[in-house]
Design a protein around this motif. Structure first.
Motif, PDB file in Angstrom:
ATOM      1  N   TYR A 161      -6.100  79.212  76.445  1.00 12.97           N
ATOM      2  CA  TYR A 161      -4.263  78.820  76.852  1.00 12.97           C
ATOM      3  C   TYR A 161      -3.338  79.104  76.232  1.00 12.97           C
ATOM      4  O   TYR A 161      -3.415  78.784  74.563  1.00 12.97           O
ATOM      5  N   GLN A 162      -2.370  79.622  76.350  1.00  8.41           N
ATOM      6  CA  GLN A 162      -1.750  80.198  76.134  1.00  8.41           C
ATOM      7  C   GLN A 162      -0.765  78.211  76.004  1.00  8.41           C
ATOM      8  O   GLN A 162      -0.604  77.874  76.949  1.00  8.41           O
ATOM      9  N   GLN A 163       0.285  78.762  74.709  1.00  9.49           N
ATOM     10  CA  GLN A 163       1.319  77.307  74.579  1.00  9.49           C
ATOM     11  C   GLN A 163       2.418  77.769  74.410  1.00  9.49           C
ATOM     12  O   GLN A 163       3.296  78.648  74.305  1.00  9.49           O
ATOM     13  N   GLU A 164       3.167  76.514  74.668  1.00 11.91           N
ATOM     14  CA  GLU A 164       4.965  77.072  75.340  1.00 11.91           C
ATOM     15  C   GLU A 164       5.735  77.496  73.344  1.00 11.91           C
ATOM     16  O   GLU A 164       4.841  76.884  72.299  1.00 11.91           O
ATOM     17  N   GLU A 165       6.280  78.373  73.985  1.00 12.01           N
ATOM     18  CA  GLU A 165       7.111  78.759  72.571  1.00 12.01           C
ATOM     19  C   GLU A 165       7.768  77.996  71.792  1.00 12.01           C
ATOM     20  O   GLU A 165       8.641  76.351  72.872  1.00 12.01           O
ATOM     21  N   PRO A 166       7.429  77.593  70.657  1.00  9.70           N
ATOM     22  CA  PRO A 166       8.467  76.612  69.879  1.00  9.70           C
ATOM     23  C   PRO A 166       9.977  75.971  69.941  1.00  9.70           C
ATOM     24  O   PRO A 166      10.282  78.244  69.608  1.00  9.70           O
ATOM     25  N   GLY A 167      10.731  75.508  70.027  1.00  7.19           N
ATOM     26  CA  GLY A 167      12.187  75.898  70.163  1.00  7.19           C
ATOM     27  C   GLY A 167      12.315  76.372  68.047  1.00  7.19           C
ATOM     28  O   GLY A 167      11.747  75.743  67.814  1.00  7.19           O
ATOM     29  N   LEU A 169      14.498  74.218  66.814  1.00  6.89           N
ATOM     30  CA  LEU A 169      14.917  73.336  65.675  1.00  6.89           C
ATOM     31  C   LEU A 169      13.202  73.395  64.967  1.00  6.89           C
ATOM     32  O   LEU A 169      13.167  72.573  63.650  1.00  6.89           O
ATOM     33  N   SER A 170      11.933  72.926  66.267  1.00 11.77           N
ATOM     34  CA  SER A 170      11.637  72.657  65.919  1.00 11.77           C
ATOM     35  C   SER A 170      10.472  73.985  64.594  1.00 11.77           C
ATOM     36  O   SER A 170       9.794  73.600  63.792  1.00 11.77           O
ATOM     37  N   ARG A 171      10.758  75.303  65.179  1.00  9.67           N
ATOM     38  CA  ARG A 171      10.560  75.620  63.961  1.00  9.67           C
ATOM     39  C   ARG A 171      11.229  75.680  63.044  1.00  9.67           C
ATOM     40  O   ARG A 171      10.710  75.895  61.317  1.00  9.67           O
ATOM     41  N   LEU A 172      12.212  75.164  62.561  1.00  6.79           N
ATOM     42  CA  LEU A 172      13.578  74.906  60.633  1.00  6.79           C
ATOM     43  C   LEU A 172      12.584  74.050  61.252  1.00  6.79           C
ATOM     44  O   LEU A 172      12.575  73.928  59.481  1.00  6.79           O
ATOM     45  N   LEU A 176      10.818  74.046  56.743  1.00  5.18           N
ATOM     46  CA  LEU A 176      11.270  73.720  55.597  1.00  5.18           C
ATOM     47  C   LEU A 176      10.479  72.737  55.219  1.00  5.18           C
ATOM     48  O   LEU A 176      10.579  72.143  53.896  1.00  5.18           O
ATOM     49  N   ASN A 177       9.379  71.860  56.353  1.00  4.05           N
ATOM     50  CA  ASN A 177       8.084  70.842  55.889  1.00  4.05           C
ATOM     51  C   ASN A 177       6.962  72.152  55.199  1.00  4.05           C
ATOM     52  O   ASN A 177       6.530  71.999  53.844  1.00  4.05           O
ATOM     53  N   HIS A 178       6.529  73.693  55.663  1.00  2.00           N
ATOM     54  CA  HIS A 178       5.784  74.274  54.438  1.00  2.00           C
ATOM     55  C   HIS A 178       7.189  74.259  53.358  1.00  2.00           C
ATOM     56  O   HIS A 178       6.177  74.920  51.625  1.00  2.00           O
ATOM     57  N   GLY A 179       8.231  74.816  53.748  1.00  2.00           N
ATOM     58  CA  GLY A 179       8.704  74.992  51.816  1.00  2.00           C
ATOM     59  C   GLY A 179       8.794  73.564  50.994  1.00  2.00           C
ATOM     60  O   GLY A 179       8.490  74.103  49.493  1.00  2.00           O
ATOM     61  N   ILE A 180       9.186  72.301  51.136  1.00  2.00           N
ATOM     62  CA  ILE A 180       8.286  71.321  50.370  1.00  2.00           C
ATOM     63  C   ILE A 180       7.104  71.031  49.871  1.00  2.00           C
ATOM     64  O   ILE A 180       7.356  70.570  48.869  1.00  2.00           O
ATOM     65  N   TYR A 181       6.090  70.927  51.425  1.00  2.00           N
ATOM     66  CA  TYR A 181       5.115  71.762  50.574  1.00  2.00           C
ATOM     67  C   TYR A 181       4.142  72.327  49.988  1.00  2.00           C
ATOM     68  O   TYR A 181       4.162  71.956  48.380  1.00  2.00           O
ATOM     69  N   ALA A 182       4.741  73.745  49.647  1.00  2.00           N
ATOM     70  CA  ALA A 182       4.958  74.236  48.625  1.00  2.00           C
ATOM     71  C   ALA A 182       5.363  73.908  47.421  1.00  2.00           C
ATOM     72  O   ALA A 182       5.213  74.406  46.395  1.00  2.00           O
TER      73      ALA A 182
END
Length: 188
Positions: A161-167, A169-172, A176-182
């Motif tokens: 099943y293909q997922q919808e392309e994230p917007g 804002l969701s990619r941003l 940001l979540n990955h950066g804070i986690y790193a």
């Protein structure tokens, strides 16, 4: 006087003075008696060599104080350092040989243990022993009614099943979540 000298010479050759040893100074005394009262003659080289000559030093020389060179000090330091290093290597060699002896004794113990464990292992996989143990546990061979066959002749299939392309804002927010986690992972 000459007759006294002849008598002395004559008696000296045949006479024994208590211990049969030659009197080596006798000839010198006889010569001195024969030539007593005569004027001295010129000395020959052999006679001059017989007389001890005394050499006198007019002035005593004092040796100047020697200075230690830097190279000799460094050389002695290097020799001392090498001697210490040789002693340390002998100490290490002794320690390693003691370790080797203990490891060889441990190896011989492990070899005997390996022989006994190998014998136990072979005994456990003896088919007669396994069959007896299975029958004692209540196991038996399966009957035809207990055997099931699975047919895998049909092809495999999978559904993706293909997922919808994230917007944007969701990619941003995700980045940001990955950066804070790193950053948190870096400081932990």
């Amino acid at each position: 006087m000459a007759s006294a000298a002849r008598e002395l010479r004559y008696n000296s050759r045949n006479a024994v003075y208590g211990d049969l040893a030659y009197n080596l100074d006798l000839e010198v005394r006889e010569r001195a008696l024969r030539h007593a009262g005569e004027t001295p003659r010129h000395q020959t080289a052999a006679q001059a060599a017989e007389k001890p000559q005394v050499r006198r030093i007019a002035q005593t020389r004092v040796r100047q104080r020697q200075h230690l060179s830097l190279l000799s000090v460094v050389g002695f330091g290097a020799v001392a350092t090498l001697a210490v290093l040789v002693l340390m290597s002998y100490i290490q060699l002794t320690a390693l040989s003691a370790d080797m002896v203990s490891l060889q004794s441990q190896l011989s113990q492990l070899k005997t243990e390996n022989v006994s464990l190998t014998a136990q292992h072979e005994e456990m996989f003896d088919l007669d022993t396994v069959k007896e143990a299975a029958e004692a546990a209540g196991m038996s061979k399966p009957s035809n009614s207990q055997i099931y066959y699975v047919d895998l002749s049909d092809g495999d299939s999978a559904v993706v099943y293909q997922q919808e392309e994230p917007g944007v804002l969701s990619r941003l927010l995700t980045s940001l979540n990955h950066g804070i986690y790193a950053v948190v992972e870096y400081f932990d």
